[in-house]
Design an enzyme around this catalytic site. Structure first.
Site, PDB file in Angstrom:
ATOM      1  CB  THR A  87      -0.947   0.024   1.217  1.00  0.00           C
ATOM      2  OG1 THR A  87      -1.765  -1.145   1.159  1.00  0.00           O
ATOM      3  CG2 THR A  87      -1.867   1.240   1.207  1.00  0.00           C
TER       4      THR A  87
ATOM      5  CG  PHE B 193       0.275   4.716   3.652  1.00  0.00           C
ATOM      6  CD1 PHE B 193       0.813   3.449   3.403  1.00  0.00           C
ATOM      7  CD2 PHE B 193      -0.865   4.799   4.430  1.00  0.00           C
ATOM      8  CE1 PHE B 193       0.211   2.307   3.906  1.00  0.00           C
ATOM      9  CE2 PHE B 193      -1.469   3.660   4.943  1.00  0.00           C
ATOM     10  CZ  PHE B 193      -0.931   2.411   4.680  1.00  0.00           C
TER      11      PHE B 193
HETATM   12  O1  PRE Z   1      -7.303  -0.561   8.035  1.00  0.00           O
HETATM   13  C1  PRE Z   1      -6.100  -0.323   8.093  1.00  0.00           C
HETATM   14  O2  PRE Z   1      -5.326  -0.918   8.833  1.00  0.00           O
HETATM   15  C2  PRE Z   1      -5.570   0.729   7.247  1.00  0.00           C
HETATM   16  O3  PRE Z   1      -4.534   1.264   7.544  1.00  0.00           O
HETATM   17  C3  PRE Z   1      -6.312   1.102   5.998  1.00  0.00           C
HETATM   18  C4  PRE Z   1      -5.853   0.344   4.772  1.00  0.00           C
HETATM   19  C5  PRE Z   1      -6.452   1.001   3.482  1.00  0.00           C
HETATM   20  O4  PRE Z   1      -7.200   1.953   3.561  1.00  0.00           O
HETATM   21  O5  PRE Z   1      -6.133   0.506   2.410  1.00  0.00           O
HETATM   22  C6  PRE Z   1      -4.388   0.446   4.650  1.00  0.00           C
HETATM   23  C7  PRE Z   1      -3.637  -0.561   4.204  1.00  0.00           C
HETATM   24  C8  PRE Z   1      -4.227  -1.832   3.744  1.00  0.00           C
HETATM   25  O6  PRE Z   1      -4.261  -1.723   2.347  1.00  0.00           O
HETATM   26  C9  PRE Z   1      -5.607  -2.025   4.250  1.00  0.00           C
HETATM   27  C10 PRE Z   1      -6.302  -1.033   4.780  1.00  0.00           C
END
Ligand code: PRE
Length: 445
Positions: free
Chosen positions: A325, A327
Site C-alpha cells: 500500500t 501512503f
Molecule cells: O485498516 C487499516 O489498517 C488501514 O490502515 C487502511 C488500509 C487502506 O485503507 O487501504 C491500509 C492498508 C491496507 O491496504 C488495508 C487497509
C-alpha cells in the site's frame, strides 16, 4: 522591475495555497529580480502584490506575467477562486505560481536552513510494541473533537486513520520514525486535524497493489488544501485472527477494512464465511476483543493481534505475497523541490471535452521523456454532466472528470516546469498537489 522578496513569496503562498509556493520570510532570502543567479525565466517574471490582508475568496490578489521558456502567458487581475469553479485564468495563475516558485526554490537549496528539510524515508525498524491495556489506547479523533486546542510539544504529531495496530499507524511510523501517531476515525478528520494545527502531518493510504486506488483520499486531496510532502510504501501482510481457543471451523463471519477483505478475496472465499466491512483492520480486531465474539475473525496485522489479545489462525492470507500500500505524507506547507534525489510530482487537472485532448495532455510528459507513474480520473462533483447541443440530431452528454497524475520529476526540473506550462495551454484547471521525494526504500512490513 519589481523586487521579489521572500516575504512576498510567503504572503503569496499563504493567499494561494496548493500551488507549490515556497514559504519563507528571512531577510537573507531577499532577492532582487536583477540577480543573475536567478536565471532567464526568473528575470522575465514580474509580480505585483496587492494588499494581501484584504484578500478573500473571489478577490483579485495578484498580477503577474510569466515566461516559462517555451510557453508565455500573461495573467492579470486573476481572481483567487475555487478550482472546481474557476476559469482558465485562475488555473493559469495557480500553475504560474507553482512553476515560478519551483524555479525560485531551486536557487535557494543551500541557503534554506530554517525551512523544513525534505523528509527522509526510513525503514521501519521496530514495530513491536508490548501489549497494552485496551483502555489506555488513545481514542481516535472524530470530527466533533476538532474544536480541541492543539497541544504544544517538540514531538511531531502525525494523524492516521484507524486505531492502534492499523497499517496506517505503521506507515506513519515508517514515514516519521519518532512521531507521536494520532488515530483519527475518518480520513476527513485526519485532513482537518492538520489544517487546524492539532497535528503536524497526516499519513493516509492512496493506493494498493491489489485493491487499487483509495478514491476517498483523491477526492479529499482536492477538497482540502494540504500539500503532499512525501510518500511511503508499506508491505501489507494480513493475518486471520480470533479470540484464543476459537478454531477456523467455528467461524461464521470475518470483519475487516473493505480494502483488506478485497486483498484476501481468495482465502476468504475458501472459508465460506460472511464478510463485513468496518473502518479499519485494527478496529475489527478491537471489536472482536471488546465484544468477546467467538464466531467472528478479523483480518488485520500481527501487531493488531498482539495489542487486542487475539490468536493468529492464518498468516500471510493476502492474495499476492507482494501486497503493497502506498501512503501519502501531507502537511500544511509544501517542501522545497530538489533535483539531487528522485522526486515525484502529483497534479490534478481538468480538460475541455474534445477529440484527443487527454492524448495531448499526456503527450506533454512523453515529449519531455517524463515517466508517468499513476493516472486516476474522478468525476467532477460540481459539474458531473455536461450537455452539449452541437448537432442537428439532438444533444450529447459528457461526464466531466478530474485527472490526477503522478510523474517522475521534481518541480525544480525545467522539464517538469515546461511540461506543466504546456499542459495549461489546454487545461481548464491545474493544481500541483505536491513535489516530493520518491520512496525508494525496500517495502518492509
Ligand atoms: O485498516 C487499516 O489498517 C488501514 O490502515 C487502511 C488500509 C487502506 O485503507 O487501504 C491500509 C492498508 C491496507 O491496504 C488495508 C487497509
Amino acid at each position: 522591475m519589481v523586487e521579489v522578496t521572500a516575504r512576498a513569496m510567503a504572503m503569496l503562498h499563504s493567499c494561494i495555497p496548493g500551488t507549490g509556493w515556497v514559504p519563507g520570510d528571512k531577510p537573507s532570502l531577499r532577492k532582487s529580480s536583477s540577480d543573475p543567479s536567478l536565471g532567464k525565466d526568473f528575470m522575465n517574471s514580474s509580480f505585483t502584490l496587492i494588499k494581501q490582508k484584504e484578500l478573500k475568496k473571489g478577490d483579485v490578489c495578484c498580477r503577474a506575467s510569466y515566461n516559462a521558456g517555451d510557453v508565455t502567458w500573461p495573467t492579470s487581475g486573476t481572481p483567487y477562486s475555487d478550482p472546481n469553479a474557476s476559469g482558465n485564468r485562475a488555473a493559469q495563475w495557480q500553475s504560474s505560481c507553482a512553476v515560478f516558485s519551483s524555479q525560485w526554490a531551486s536557487t535557494q537549496l543551500e541557503e534554506e536552513k530554517g525551512l523544513e528539510d525534505v523528509p527522509t524515508i526510513h525503514e521501519n525498524t521496530d514495530l513491536e510494541v508490548p501489549a497494552r491495556d485496551l483502555l489506555t489506547l488513545p481514542k481516535p479523533l472524530s470530527v466533533t473533537d476538532l474544536a480541541l486546542q492543539p497541544r504544544h510539544g517538540s514531538q511531531l504529531r502525525v494523524a492516521y486513520q484507524g486505531v492502534p495496530g492499523a497499517y496506517s499507524e505503521a506507515a506513519a511510523s515508517k514515514a516519521y520514525p519518532k512521531c507521536e501517531a494520532v488515530p483519527c476515525e475518518q480520513f476527513d478528520a485526519a485532513f482537518q486535524a492538520v489544517e487546524l494545527w492539532l497535528v503536524d502531518r497526516a499519513v493516509l493510504p492512496i493506493e494498493n497493489s491489489l485493491g487499487g486506488s483509495i478514491h476517498r483520499n483523491y477526492d479529499l486531496l482536492l477538497r482540502h488544501r494540504l500539500h503532499i510532502v512525501g510518500e511511503v510504501q508499506l508491505a501489507v501482510h494480513h493475518c486471520l485472527m480470533a479470540l484464543p481457543g476459537v478454531l477456523t471451523s467455528d467461524l461464521k463471519r470475518v470483519v475487516s477494512h473493505q480494502q483488506a477483505l478485497a486483498q484476501c478475496e481468495h482465502t476468504l472465499s475458501k472459508l465460506g464465511v460472511t464478510r463485513e466491512a468496518v473502518d479499519d483492520t485494527a478496529g475489527a480486531a478491537q471489536f472482536i476483543a471488546a465484544n468477546g465474539l467467538r464466531d467472528t475473525a478479523a483480518v488485520a496485522s500481527a501487531r493488531a493481534a498482539e495489542i487486542y489479545g487475539l490468536n493468529i489462525l492464518a498468516d500471510g492470507i493476502q492474495d499476492d505475497s507482494d501486497n503493497v500500500t502506498r501512503f501519502l505524507m501531507l502537511a500544511r506547507e509544501p517542501i522545497i523541490p530538489r533535483i539531487d534525489r528522485p522526486f515525484k510530482t502529483s497534479i490534478v487537472f481538468t480538460l475541455e471535452e474534445g477529440p484527443g485532448v487527454l492524448f495531448k495532455a499526456l503527450a506533454v510528459f512523453a515529449l519531455r521523456d517524463i515517466n508517468l507513474t499513476k493516472i486516476e480520473s474522478r468525476p467532477q462533483r460540481k459539474r458531473p454532466l455536461r450537455v452539449v447541443d452541437d448537432s442537428n440530431n439532438g444533444t450529447a452528454k459528457y461526464f466531466d472528470y478530474l485527472f490526477y497524475i503522478d510523474f517522475e520529476a521534481s518541480m525544480a526540473d525545467p522539464r517538469a516546469q515546461n511540461a506543466l506550462g504546456h499542459l495549461q495551454e489546454f487545461a481548464t484547471f491545474l493544481r500541483v498537489l505536491g513535489s516530493y521525494p520518491m520512496d525508494i526504500t525496500p517495502c518492509q512490513p
